[in-house]
Design an enzyme around this catalytic site. Structure first.
Site, PDB file in Angstrom:
ATOM      1  N   LYS A 162      13.417 111.646  70.902  1.00  0.00           N
ATOM      2  CA  LYS A 162      13.641 113.290  71.448  1.00  0.00           C
ATOM      3  C   LYS A 162      12.570 113.760  71.833  1.00  0.00           C
ATOM      4  O   LYS A 162      11.494 113.447  71.478  1.00  0.00           O
ATOM      5  CB  LYS A 162      13.977 113.797  69.731  1.00  0.00           C
ATOM      6  CG  LYS A 162      14.317 115.136  69.737  1.00  0.00           C
ATOM      7  CD  LYS A 162      14.685 115.551  68.324  1.00  0.00           C
ATOM      8  CE  LYS A 162      15.112 117.015  67.999  1.00  0.00           C
ATOM      9  NZ  LYS A 162      15.477 117.265  66.497  1.00  0.00           N
ATOM     10  N   SER A 194      19.996 119.038  65.685  1.00  0.00           N
ATOM     11  CA  SER A 194      19.364 119.296  67.108  1.00  0.00           C
ATOM     12  C   SER A 194      19.158 117.890  67.672  1.00  0.00           C
ATOM     13  O   SER A 194      18.950 117.868  69.087  1.00  0.00           O
ATOM     14  CB  SER A 194      18.299 119.996  66.933  1.00  0.00           C
ATOM     15  OG  SER A 194      17.089 119.328  66.384  1.00  0.00           O
ATOM     16  N   SER A 236      18.739 117.697  61.078  1.00  0.00           N
ATOM     17  CA  SER A 236      18.809 117.254  62.585  1.00  0.00           C
ATOM     18  C   SER A 236      19.132 115.884  63.106  1.00  0.00           C
ATOM     19  O   SER A 236      19.075 115.413  64.032  1.00  0.00           O
ATOM     20  CB  SER A 236      17.768 118.183  63.368  1.00  0.00           C
ATOM     21  OG  SER A 236      18.067 119.297  63.803  1.00  0.00           O
TER      22      SER A 236
HETATM   23  N1  GLN Z   1      20.647 123.333  62.310  1.00  0.00           N
HETATM   24  C1  GLN Z   1      19.315 123.605  61.649  1.00  0.00           C
HETATM   25  C2  GLN Z   1      18.727 124.829  62.339  1.00  0.00           C
HETATM   26  O1  GLN Z   1      19.001 124.920  63.340  1.00  0.00           O
HETATM   27  C3  GLN Z   1      18.661 122.398  61.415  1.00  0.00           C
HETATM   28  C4  GLN Z   1      17.655 121.923  62.753  1.00  0.00           C
HETATM   29  C5  GLN Z   1      16.818 120.696  62.389  1.00  0.00           C
HETATM   30  O2  GLN Z   1      16.935 120.089  61.587  1.00  0.00           O
HETATM   31  N2  GLN Z   1      15.908 120.862  63.345  1.00  0.00           N
HETATM   32  O3  GLN Z   1      17.545 125.014  61.694  1.00  0.00           O
END
Ligand code: GLN
Length: 486
Positions: free
Chosen positions: A74, A149, A173
């Site tokens: 990532k 994400s 994520s």
């Molecule tokens: N969807 C969650 C957010 O937008 C978690 C994102 C993540 O785990 N990086 O904060």
């Protein structure tokens, strides 16, 4: 051999010289070339991956299972000499002078970095539509999101472009995109894997973990990246045990807890049925299943959307146009330069979080918002501690729905935030959790979440593996990835 083979099979193939490491890197490049113009998982493909693979060819040995195995990261993990953008315009052109500890450890283990993967900008989002560059699509259905994400990571593994990838998980994520793309995603206990070189979003919640096709593969990758790192002060002083040795296939007598709070009305019927079926299978395997309660679950999302933005607003203060990436050129003075750089460099979701976080931390509001959110966090952690007095693992859906359509939620942030309702409490408590595929409904995969005790990845992996074997589930292969040459 292809990238739906297990890491053990790929390793055996290399040992038997059925393929060389540079051929595997080449295979990965071909898969990326034939699929990624539709999936858009990669932001950057490494130019010297085949040469790097060649270097591992002389050292491949019995014990070094990741030698010569391609993988991708990532794009929020720093890679020395390779652009690292967090899918944000503000970091365009940023070339880190050092690598994240996880990248170093995988490099030491012989794994070959193929490139960097798309994500929601600064890991803020649940669909990868918040990438500053382009959205990634779900290999199971190109009209659907891959989740987020770590959407690029999940999509790249699901499409067989690489056999494994690393993602990061602040509120779900790794697990939610794994569920949406039909792969395994593991969020380790907070502190088990070093965050050094991970671009910080919410430092008290962020954790790096693997996305793979099987639970055994997740155990292998975790083994390579887990353990104390002096360069991360939150890294736990823990000697990683042998995770693969924990995969006995035996769950007799194991106590599984089911929390009604995770099966609320937002959970789609198809998801509910697939998860219920999976729980019944675990019971058949000899586990006992009992109801538990996690009474503060309903406050988790509110607490998270104060704590995570508060930490983000502080972490993202460093992108001022002076030290990293992009700088606005047409500024009249220093303040103007800061303002222009930040207003053109950040996307709208990132700005929203910075505003929420700055507000929550401002004097006069701190006690009402940030402090109370931290108190709620303690209650949520205590709920889990109480539950783990009587059960060993908690099982739930990973996400309330299967992959939604591109564009469906992107203009409604609150609906988007609800995608993480089953995963966020786990980050607030710091616990390890895994998502494994438990079915496919209308051509879209469903994820089963298992949550374990702090630093008890062994039990978590054991249950997940026993389930996966009994269900005959892994690896799932989307139609897009079939019939592709290479
Ligand atoms: N969807 C969650 C957010 O937008 C978690 C994102 C993540 O785990 N990086 O904060």
């Amino acid at each position: 051999m292809d990238f739906f083979s297990s890491l053990q099979e790929l390793h055996a193939g290399l040992l038997k010289r059925e393929a060389t490491a540079s051929e595997l890197a080449d295979l990965s490049l071909q898969r990326i070339a034939s699929l990624d113009d539709r999936v858009h998982a990669f932001l950057h493909v490494s130019a010297d991956c085949v040469a790097a693979a060649k270097e591992t060819e002389t050292v491949i040995g019995q014990e070094r299972i990741l030698d010569g195995i391609p993988y991708a990261l990532k794009d929020n993990m720093c890679t020395r000499g390779i652009e690292t953008t967090c899918a944000s315009h503000i970091l365009k052109g940023y070339i880190p002078p050092y690598s994240a500890t996880v990248a170093e450890r995988l490099n030491d283990a012989g794994a070959v970095l193929m490139g960097k993967l798309n994500m929601d900008e600064f890991a803020m989002g649940s669909s990868t539509e918040n990438s500053g560059f382009f959205p990634t699509r779900n290999p199971w259905n190109l009209e659907r999101v891959p989740g987020g994400s770590s959407g690029g990571a999940a999509a790249a593994v699901a499409a067989g472009m690489v056999p494994f990838a690393l993602g990061s998980d602040t509120g779900g994520s790794i697990r939610q995109p794994a569920a949406f793309c039909g792969v395994v995603g593991l969020k380790p206990s907070y502190g088990l894997v070093s965050r050094f070189g991970l671009v910080a979003f919410a430092s008290s919640l962020d954790q790096i973990g693997p996305l793979t096709h099987t639970v055994e593969d997740a155990a292998i990758v975790l083994q390579a990246i887990a353990g104390k790192d002096e360069r991360d002060s939150t890294s736990a002083n823990i000697q990683a045990p042998d995770y693969r040795a924990a995969l006995t296939g035996d769950v007799r007598g194991l106590r599984i807890g089911i929390a009604s709070e995770y099966f609320g009305p937002s959970v789609e019927i198809g998801v509910r049925n697939a998860v219920t079926k999976a729980i019944a299978l675990l019971e058949q395997l000899g586990a006992t299943v009992s109801p538990i309660s996690l009474p503060h679950t309903e406050y988790a999302l509110s607490a998270y959307y104060l704590i995570a933005p508060a930490e983000a607003s502080s972490n993202l203060a460093r992108y001022d146009g002076v030290r990293y990436g992009v700088r606005a050129v047409d500024a009249g003075n220093l303040l103007d330069m800061y303002e222009k750089t930040r207003s053109t460099g950040f996307g709208s979701e990132v700005k929203r979080r910075i505003l929420i976080g700055t507000y929550a931390l401002s004097s006069g509001y701190y006690d009402d918002y940030y402090k109370r959110a931290q108190q709620v966090r303690t209650l949520i952690r205590q709920d889990f501690l109480d539950a783990f007095e009587s059960v060993d693992v908690i099982v739930s859906p990973t996400a309330p729905t299967t992959a939604f359509r591109l564009g469906e939620k992107v203009h409604d942030p609150l609906t988007m935030y609800l995608s993480d309702i089953c995963t966020i409490p786990v980050n607030l408590a710091g616990l390890p959790a895994i998502s494994v595929p438990c079915g496919v409904i209308d051509g879209l995969p469903v994820g089963l979440q298992m949550i374990g005790r702090m630093f008890d990845e062994q039990t978590l992996l054991r249950v997940a593996h026993a389930y996966e074997q009994a269900a005959g589930m892994a690896p799932l292969r989307p139609a897009l990835a079939m019939g592709v040459k290479a």
